[in-house]
Design a protein around this motif. Sequence first.
Motif, PDB file in Angstrom:
ATOM      1  N   THR A 331      12.499 -19.212 -28.476  1.00 54.97           N
ATOM      2  CA  THR A 331      11.159 -18.736 -28.847  1.00 54.97           C
ATOM      3  C   THR A 331      10.929 -17.358 -28.240  1.00 54.97           C
ATOM      4  OG1 THR A 331      10.056 -19.634 -26.890  1.00 54.97           O
ATOM      5  CG2 THR A 331      10.305 -21.121 -28.783  1.00 54.97           C
ATOM      6  N   GLU A 332      10.009 -16.607 -28.862  1.00 56.06           N
ATOM      7  CA  GLU A 332       9.698 -15.274 -28.345  1.00 56.06           C
ATOM      8  C   GLU A 332       9.012 -15.355 -26.983  1.00 56.06           C
ATOM      9  OE1 GLU A 332       7.755 -12.743 -31.144  1.00 56.06           O
ATOM     10  OE2 GLU A 332       9.479 -12.729 -32.513  1.00 56.06           O
ATOM     11  N   ILE A 333       8.233 -16.429 -26.758  1.00 50.14           N
ATOM     12  CA  ILE A 333       7.582 -16.594 -25.448  1.00 50.14           C
ATOM     13  C   ILE A 333       8.626 -16.698 -24.351  1.00 50.14           C
ATOM     14  CG2 ILE A 333       6.263 -18.222 -24.034  1.00 50.14           C
ATOM     15  CD1 ILE A 333       4.489 -18.790 -26.407  1.00 50.14           C
ATOM     16  N   LEU A 334       9.629 -17.563 -24.575  1.00 48.51           N
ATOM     17  CA  LEU A 334      10.675 -17.733 -23.566  1.00 48.51           C
ATOM     18  C   LEU A 334      11.539 -16.486 -23.454  1.00 48.51           C
ATOM     19  CD1 LEU A 334      12.080 -19.478 -21.517  1.00 48.51           C
ATOM     20  CD2 LEU A 334      13.324 -20.625 -23.352  1.00 48.51           C
ATOM     21  N   ALA A 335      11.845 -15.840 -24.590  1.00 47.35           N
ATOM     22  CA  ALA A 335      12.651 -14.620 -24.558  1.00 47.35           C
ATOM     23  C   ALA A 335      11.948 -13.529 -23.754  1.00 47.35           C
ATOM     24  CB  ALA A 335      12.935 -14.138 -25.976  1.00 47.35           C
ATOM     25  N   GLU A 336      10.623 -13.427 -23.947  1.00 44.25           N
ATOM     26  CA  GLU A 336       9.865 -12.395 -23.233  1.00 44.25           C
ATOM     27  C   GLU A 336       9.832 -12.688 -21.738  1.00 44.25           C
ATOM     28  OE1 GLU A 336       5.802  -9.791 -23.746  1.00 44.25           O
ATOM     29  OE2 GLU A 336       6.299 -11.366 -25.194  1.00 44.25           O
ATOM     30  N   GLN A 337       9.715 -13.978 -21.386  1.00 43.70           N
ATOM     31  CA  GLN A 337       9.734 -14.308 -19.954  1.00 43.70           C
ATOM     32  C   GLN A 337      11.086 -13.967 -19.340  1.00 43.70           C
ATOM     33  OE1 GLN A 337       7.790 -17.822 -18.353  1.00 43.70           O
ATOM     34  NE2 GLN A 337       9.752 -18.435 -17.477  1.00 43.70           N
ATOM     35  N   HIS A 338      12.164 -14.294 -20.057  1.00 46.93           N
ATOM     36  CA  HIS A 338      13.496 -13.933 -19.552  1.00 46.93           C
ATOM     37  C   HIS A 338      13.619 -12.412 -19.396  1.00 46.93           C
ATOM     38  CE1 HIS A 338      15.161 -17.831 -19.313  1.00 46.93           C
ATOM     39  NE2 HIS A 338      15.450 -18.021 -20.594  1.00 46.93           N
ATOM     40  N   HIS A 528      -1.310 -20.794 -30.287  1.00 48.46           N
ATOM     41  CA  HIS A 528      -0.690 -21.749 -31.201  1.00 48.46           C
ATOM     42  C   HIS A 528       0.340 -21.038 -32.072  1.00 48.46           C
ATOM     43  CE1 HIS A 528      -3.080 -20.261 -34.576  1.00 48.46           C
ATOM     44  NE2 HIS A 528      -4.202 -20.526 -33.929  1.00 48.46           N
ATOM     45  N   GLY A 529       1.120 -21.812 -32.791  1.00 47.51           N
ATOM     46  CA  GLY A 529       2.288 -21.291 -33.495  1.00 47.51           C
ATOM     47  C   GLY A 529       1.990 -20.359 -34.650  1.00 47.51           C
ATOM     48  N   ALA A 533       2.679 -12.741 -33.115  1.00 48.96           N
ATOM     49  CA  ALA A 533       3.443 -12.733 -31.871  1.00 48.96           C
ATOM     50  C   ALA A 533       2.781 -11.864 -30.809  1.00 48.96           C
ATOM     51  CB  ALA A 533       4.863 -12.254 -32.153  1.00 48.96           C
ATOM     52  N   ALA A 534       2.250 -10.713 -31.216  1.00 52.08           N
ATOM     53  CA  ALA A 534       1.633  -9.797 -30.252  1.00 52.08           C
ATOM     54  C   ALA A 534       0.391 -10.436 -29.629  1.00 52.08           C
ATOM     55  CB  ALA A 534       1.270  -8.485 -30.930  1.00 52.08           C
ATOM     56  N   ASP A 535      -0.409 -11.135 -30.453  1.00 52.06           N
ATOM     57  CA  ASP A 535      -1.617 -11.797 -29.938  1.00 52.06           C
ATOM     58  C   ASP A 535      -1.246 -12.918 -28.967  1.00 52.06           C
ATOM     59  OD1 ASP A 535      -3.058 -10.109 -31.568  1.00 52.06           O
ATOM     60  OD2 ASP A 535      -3.315 -11.592 -33.169  1.00 52.06           O
ATOM     61  N   LYS A 536      -0.213 -13.658 -29.351  1.00 55.06           N
ATOM     62  CA  LYS A 536       0.241 -14.757 -28.506  1.00 55.06           C
ATOM     63  C   LYS A 536       0.725 -14.226 -27.154  1.00 55.06           C
ATOM     64  CE  LYS A 536       3.428 -17.012 -30.597  1.00 55.06           C
ATOM     65  NZ  LYS A 536       4.182 -17.929 -31.461  1.00 55.06           N
ATOM     66  N   VAL A 556       3.804 -25.154 -28.244  1.00 55.04           N
ATOM     67  CA  VAL A 556       4.609 -23.933 -28.133  1.00 55.04           C
ATOM     68  C   VAL A 556       4.870 -23.577 -26.679  1.00 55.04           C
ATOM     69  CG1 VAL A 556       3.865 -22.933 -30.322  1.00 55.04           C
ATOM     70  CG2 VAL A 556       2.574 -22.420 -28.251  1.00 55.04           C
ATOM     71  N   ILE A 557       4.070 -24.120 -25.750  1.00 52.92           N
ATOM     72  CA  ILE A 557       4.273 -23.795 -24.337  1.00 52.92           C
ATOM     73  C   ILE A 557       5.264 -24.758 -23.675  1.00 52.92           C
ATOM     74  CG2 ILE A 557       1.968 -22.809 -24.076  1.00 52.92           C
ATOM     75  CD1 ILE A 557       1.413 -25.523 -22.428  1.00 52.92           C
ATOM     76  N   GLU A 558       5.953 -25.557 -24.486  1.00 55.12           N
ATOM     77  CA  GLU A 558       6.856 -26.567 -23.922  1.00 55.12           C
ATOM     78  C   GLU A 558       7.892 -25.951 -22.993  1.00 55.12           C
ATOM     79  OE1 GLU A 558      10.358 -29.555 -25.536  1.00 55.12           O
ATOM     80  OE2 GLU A 558       8.878 -28.778 -26.945  1.00 55.12           O
ATOM     81  N   VAL A 559       8.423 -24.784 -23.361  1.00 56.46           N
ATOM     82  CA  VAL A 559       9.414 -24.134 -22.511  1.00 56.46           C
ATOM     83  C   VAL A 559       9.001 -22.688 -22.272  1.00 56.46           C
ATOM     84  CG1 VAL A 559      11.350 -25.571 -23.241  1.00 56.46           C
ATOM     85  CG2 VAL A 559      10.830 -23.494 -24.523  1.00 56.46           C
ATOM     86  N   GLY A 560       9.453 -22.157 -21.157  1.00 59.38           N
ATOM     87  CA  GLY A 560       9.352 -20.725 -20.940  1.00 59.38           C
ATOM     88  C   GLY A 560       8.058 -20.219 -20.364  1.00 59.38           C
TER      89      GLY A 560
END
Length: 697
Positions: A331-338, A528-529, A533-536, A556-560
Amino acid sequence: MVSWSPDVAGRLSLQLLKGVGTALELKLQRLGLQSIEDLWMHLPLRYQDRTRLLPLAGLQPGDEALVQVQVVLADRAQGRRPSFLCRVQDGTGSLTLRFFHFNAGQMKSLTPGVCLECFGEVRPGPAGLEMIHPEYRVIPHLGLPVERAALTPIYPLTEGLPQTRIRRLLEQSLLYLTPEALPDLLPSAWLQRQGMPGLIEALRFLHQPPPNVDQQALLSGQHPAQQRLVLEELLAHHLSLQRVRAVLRAPGALSLPRSQTLQKQFLARLPFPLTAAQQRVGEEIAQDLTAQVPMLRLVQGDVGSGKTLVAALAVLQAVEAGQQAVVMAPTEILAEQHYRNFSAWLEPLGIQVAWLVGKLKGKARHQQLQAIASGEAQVVLGTHALFQEGVAFASLALLVIDEQHRFGVHQRLSLREKGCAEGRMPHQLIMTATPIPRTLTMSAYADLDVSIIDELPPGRTPIQTLVLADTRRDEVIERVREACQQGRQAYWVCTLIEESEALQCQAAEVTAAQLAERLPELTIGLVHGRMKAADKAEVMRAFKAGELALLVATTVIEVGVDVPNASLMIIENPERLGLAQLHQLRGRVGRGTAASHCVLMYHAPLSQAGRERLAVMRETQDGFRIAEKDLELRGPGEVLGTRQTGMMQFRIADLTRDAHWIPTLHVLAEQMLAQTPQEAEALIRRWMGSSEAYAQV
């Protein structure tokens, strides 16, 4: 027996069977049945006992019964849903046959005095016991001997192919079943030592079990004939994954010498030491990377065990060897955290970090692509966008894939192509925070070496889990208010509704509005999904920065998501989720030093499985125990995720029931690959059919 002539592939055509033309052949192909050999391997789901006649007087609701009866009354019943009713008797009692779908010919043939042999499920009805749409045939008189000498198999079906048709085809196909047509591929001496029947004997038995069979053993899958085929199917799956491993390792890989400088600098900058488990797994990876065959290693670690730090050590080993490394997330959330973590860790060491996700467009995307292609970017973070056409690497030597079970085996195999250069493949390090039961690890991931980080960093506080009915919602809202007023942050998770992302997002929006009304003093965010992406990303940034007290989110917050100040999580309708997903969500709290709580707020009434799932969550935080229970309750396909299930849909094996075979099949697989590789290939083709093509990706 009949004579036969195989096709060019050595397989018997379905059109050898009487009544099989092009139309029926297409229906059979929908079931994966391409030949008579496939038909032999199309095994029953269960069995019905049609070998014994039962008297009407002894029937109970829920029975599946074969009866011989005489029609005493037949009439059409009017009402909201018209039906055709036949009152029948056999001298011991009476029964009603009810047909909602009927025609004039049927009404004409089922008249008083006609004798029938019927099979169906007995149900309670308005005027006593009934059978609804039973299978039946007209017979000359009562007391006729039963034709069947075997239990009746019930097969998997497709539209337009009823049980009676598939049974007739199976009966015909068994005439062609000979040792020449279907050779036994397992070592005969080994089979004799195990006291197992031969393949043909086992298949004939399962398609036509005799009436005196041990029905309990058969229905529970424990009969020797079933276990003979269970072992062969598990062995075929294991052999296919070993072939995947051989394909992946065949080209060789660039040896990456151990890091002498970068890893020491990196570790010196950390404010804490690695755990013993992290050190052990890091050493296993470092050793793999020095070899000239591609590393294929799966790292399992529970939520918060520090897998990303171990991955960073591997990345540094690649960079110090002058090569590129990629870290890919689902997911982009997890990718951004990494991306944030790796940038903070690596850029002070003089390492350039790039990132590539779907939302990156225009000039920014072009700059990142240039940096990746030139090798200027030594480490690249992103989602599956990294492996789209047009993305080129200068010298990719290491792939780190996070939450791999979300990508599936096909994607795992395709990723290697990007790093293929001069006949060499990149090393692959695969991470998952979803603990996978040992049974699944040894079967679904048999192509991988496995490391387990089985220790949490010191200072982590256990999460207290509470299970409450949603009738106590007001209390839960007050609990959120108190936690946030004390300077803590909280999550409120809205779960999936009717498998619809649109409804799920709508529920989250409604919940966020309701909570904003009830908690006007709190700053509340929504993720939410279906958000851009920018807003999320902006909402997640604000929550992580402490600008939001409460985050309402879907799964969507399950990981990352890593916010140490968040110490309270509310999960609505947790009974809708699997245990592994609940465990992942719960792992978003308890990441700091403050006492943390997770409230599972269910909607009554709970099913038995729902009660069991929530009880396990309340009792333990051991991810592996939770994973074993998840496997027991939901099966391997669900535990691994839908993208993986194509590999895990067994015809007869059950990984929970048949786990005792796994050590044996590992030994047997090694023996076959070493001594009889042709039989191993034939076994894969027999059980995997066209699906084994994934090994060629």
